[in-house]
Design a protein around this motif. Structure first.
Motif: not given
Length: 528
Positions: A63-85
Motif C-alpha cells: 500500500r505504501e508503494v501504491l500511494v507513492k505512484l503518481d496519482e494521475e497514472t493511478f487514480s483510485t476508483g477509475q475504471v479504464l476501457n477494457p479494450e486491450l490496446e
C-alpha cells in the motif's frame, strides 16, 4: 507463463475491486483472469510482478508503494476501457513509474552499503576525518579525529567541535565558520591545535560542503593531515628570506651568510668591497684568525634559532662587531647571517657577547624573561585583542638597555598581511631616535596621528617611520621603580588616523600588565 493472480490477492489481502483499481481494468476482466478464461495481459502481469518484488510479501508495504505512484497514472476508483490496446497503454505507464521507484530503492540500498564500507574504512584511516553541521555539531568522527582531542571518537558525537578549540582562538574560528557556512564552498585552511604537552601542531583541513537535492547546505565533510613540519620549515624559510633580503638590500654594512661548518654561502657588495674579496669568501677561516673562528663555532653550537650573538673580532688590525642571527631552527644547524659593524678604536664601547632569547635588560642587569614559557597564551591573546580593538597593524614591547644605549623588541603581534619586524629590531642604538628617547625619559606618551607632521627635531624618526610606511603611532613608556625600562606601542600603516581616549585607555591597560610581568622577571628570575 500466466501470472498467478489468485496467489497475489491472497498474499496481499486484496479484493477483486482493489485488483481492478490496481490493474486499471473492469471487475469482469479480473474475474476472467482469476478463472483462467483469459490470460493476464502482459503489462498487467509485469506490473503485478514488480509490485510483488517491491513489497516483499508485506501488504502494508504494498500500500505504501501504491500511494507513492503518481496519482494521475493511478487514480483510485477509475475504471479504464477494457479494450486491450488502451489497457496495455495504461499498464505500461504504471510499470514505467514503478521501475523508476524500484531503481531509486536499489540506489538507496547501494548507497547504504557504500556508506557502511566508507565508515569502516575511515575508522582505520590515519588522517582525522569528521562530519559536522553548520553549527559545528559533530555527526561523525573517526578514531584519528578522537585522538586529536585525547578521547574516543564516539564520545565526540553530538558535541560542537568549536567548543574544543582553545579559547584564545575561538572567536577567530567563529568568524571563519560563519564565512564558510555563508559561502558553502570547498575550503582549505591551516589551523593550529595544542597537543597534550601544550606544543602547537598544525593541520591542513579540507572542508567539503554536503548539500541536499535543493542545493541547500546540510553539513561539512572535513579531512585533515598534519603539516607541522611543513609550517615550521616554511616559517623558517620566510624569516630567512625576509631578513636576508632586507639586510642585503638596505644595509650599507658588510653582510655575510655562512653555514654551521663556517663555509660562506653568500655575501653582499659591501662585504666584498670592505674585505677586498672579488668573489664570495669560501670559509670564515680566510677572514678570522683560527682561535677566534674556533671560539665562535663553539659559541654557536650552544645557541638556538631565537638567540642573537654579538661577537668582537680583529680583521687586518680593524675591530669589528659581528651581529649574528641563526636563520634556521635546531641548535647549531645554520645558516647564519652576520652583519659586520666597525667598532670605535677608543675602547670605550662595551660589547655584549651574547643575548639569549629569554633575556631582558632591566635596571642594568640581565634577567630571564619567562613569559614565553608561562604566559605566552595570555600575552598573545592580549596583544591580538588590543590589535583588533584599536584596528592596529602592529603591537610591540621594547626594553631599554641603558648600559649599551640600545633597545630590544621582546614581544610583537602583527595583523594579517603585516610583516613581522621583531627579528630585525634587536640592539637598536638609542642615538638614532633622539626625539623619541627624549620623550620617553620624561615619561611622556608619544601619540602621532600623522608621522609626516612630526616636529623638525624628530626628522630622524620621521625618516625611519616613513621608510616602513608607518603613518600613525601611539607609544606608552614602561615604568619600574620610578624609571623608564621600555615602551609599548601600536603602529598603523598606510593611512593616517586619530587616536581616541578609549584607545589610549586600552593601551594603558596592556602597558600595566606588561609592567607586572617585567617586575616579576626582575624579582623572581635569576640574573644571568
Amino acid at each position: 507463463m500466466s501470472f498467478d493472480i489468485k496467489g497475489f490477492q491472497v498474499k496481499y489481502v486484496l479484493s477483486n475491486k482493489e485488483m481492478a483499481e490496481i490493474c486499471k481494468c473492469s471487475l469482469p476482466t479480473i474475474q476472467k483472469w482469476r478463472s483462467g478464461e483469459v490470460s493476464v495481459s502482459g503489462a498487467a502481469g509485469q506490473l503485478l510482478r514488480m509490485l510483488d518484488i517491491s513489497s516483499e510479501g508485506d501488504p502494508n508495504r504494498l500500500r505504501e508503494v501504491l500511494v507513492k505512484l503518481d496519482e494521475e497514472t493511478f487514480s483510485t476508483g477509475q475504471v479504464l476501457n477494457p479494450e486491450l490496446e488502451e489497457l496495455e497503454s495504461s499498464m505500461t505507464k504504471v510499470v514505467d513509474r514503478l521501475e523508476i521507484m524500484l531503481e531509486s530503492r536499489r540506489k538507496e540500498k547501494e548507497l547504504a552499503e557504500s556508506e557502511a564500507r566508507y565508515r569502516s574504512m575511515l575508522q582505520s584511516f590515519v588522517h582525522p576525518v569528521c562530519r559536522w553541521l553548520p553549527d559545528t555539531t559533530i555527526t561523525y568522527a573517526n578514531a584519528a579525529y578522537g585522538r586529536l582531542f585525547g578521547t574516543e571518537s564516539s564520545l565526540l558525537l553530538g558535541k560542537k567541535w568549536l567548543d574544543l578549540v582553545p579559547s584564545n582562538r575561538r572567536s577567530d574560528m567563529e568568524m571563519i565558520v560563519s564565512d564558510m557556512v555563508r559561502r558553502a564552498e570547498e575550503e582549505v585552511g591551516v589551523h593550529e591545535l595544542p597537543d597534550a604537552e601544550g606544543n602547537l601542531r598544525y593541520f591542513e583541513w579540507r572542508e567539503i560542503p554536503v548539500k541536499n537535492e535543493r542545493g541547500e547546505l546540510v553539513e561539512f565533510h572535513s579531512i585533515a593531515h598534519e603539516v607541522t613540519e611543513l609550517m615550521q620549515l616554511r616559517s623558517r624559510m620566510e624569516h630567512f628570506e625576509a631578513a636576508k633580503a632586507a639586510i642585503f638590500e638596505s644595509s650599507g654594512q658588510p653582510v655575510l651568510v655562512f653555514d654551521n661548518a663556517g663555509r660562506c654561502v653568500e655575501s653582499n657588495e659591501s662585504f666584498r668591497r670592505q674585505f677586498g674579496c672579488r668573489e664570495n669568501c669560501r670559509d670564515l677561516t680566510e677572514l678570522l684568525p683560527r682561535p677566534a673562528f674556533n671560539k665562535l663555532m663553539r659559541l654557536l653550537k650552544r645557541l638556538s634559532s631565537e638567540d642573537e650573538v654579538c661577537f668582537q673580532v680583529m680583521v687586518s688590525g680593524v675591530a669589528y662587531l659581528m651581529n649574528i642571527r641563526q636563520l634556521a631552527s635546531g641548535e647549531g644547524t645554520g645558516p647564519y647571517l652576520v652583519v659586520f659593524q666597525t667598532l670605535e678604536q677608543n675602547g670605550e664601547r662595551k660589547v655584549m657577547q651574547v643575548r639569549l632569547q629569554h633575556e631582558v635588560i632591566l635596571q642594568g642587569e640581565k634577567h630571564q624573561f619567562l613569559i614565553e614559557d608561562k604566559l605566552s597564551d595570555e600575552v598573545r591573546s592580549m596583544m591580538a585583542q588590543l590589535g583588533r580593538a584599536v584596528q592596529g597593524h602592529r603591537i610591540y614591547v621594547f626594553t631599554l638597555d641603558e648600559a649599551e644605549r640600545v633597545f630590544d623588541n621582546i614581544l610583537e603581534w602583527c595583523a594579517e598581511g603585516i610583516t613581522p619586524h621583531i627579528d630585525d629590531l634587536q640592539r637598536i642604538p638609542m642615538s638614532e631616535y633622539p626625539w623619541w628617547m627624549g620623550r620617553l625619559r620624561k615619561q611622556q606618551w608619544i601619540t602621532v596621528d600623522d608621522t609626516t607632521k612630526l616636529p623638525r627635531n624628530a626628522s630622524r624618526e620621521r625618516e625611519i617611520l616613513m621608510a616602513q610606511d608607518i603613518r600613525s603611532i601611539m607609544v606608552a613608556p614602561l615604568l619600574m621603580g620610578g624609571g623608564v625600562v621600555g615602551f609599548a606601542g601600536i603602529d598603523h600603516n598606510h593611512t593616517t588616523r586619530i587616536w581616541h581616549q578609549q584607545e589610549r585607555q586600552q593601551l594603558e591597560t596592556f602597558k600595566g600588565r606588561i609592567e607586572q610581568l617585567l617586575a616579576g622577571a626582575l624579582i623572581q628570575s635569576p640574573q644571568v
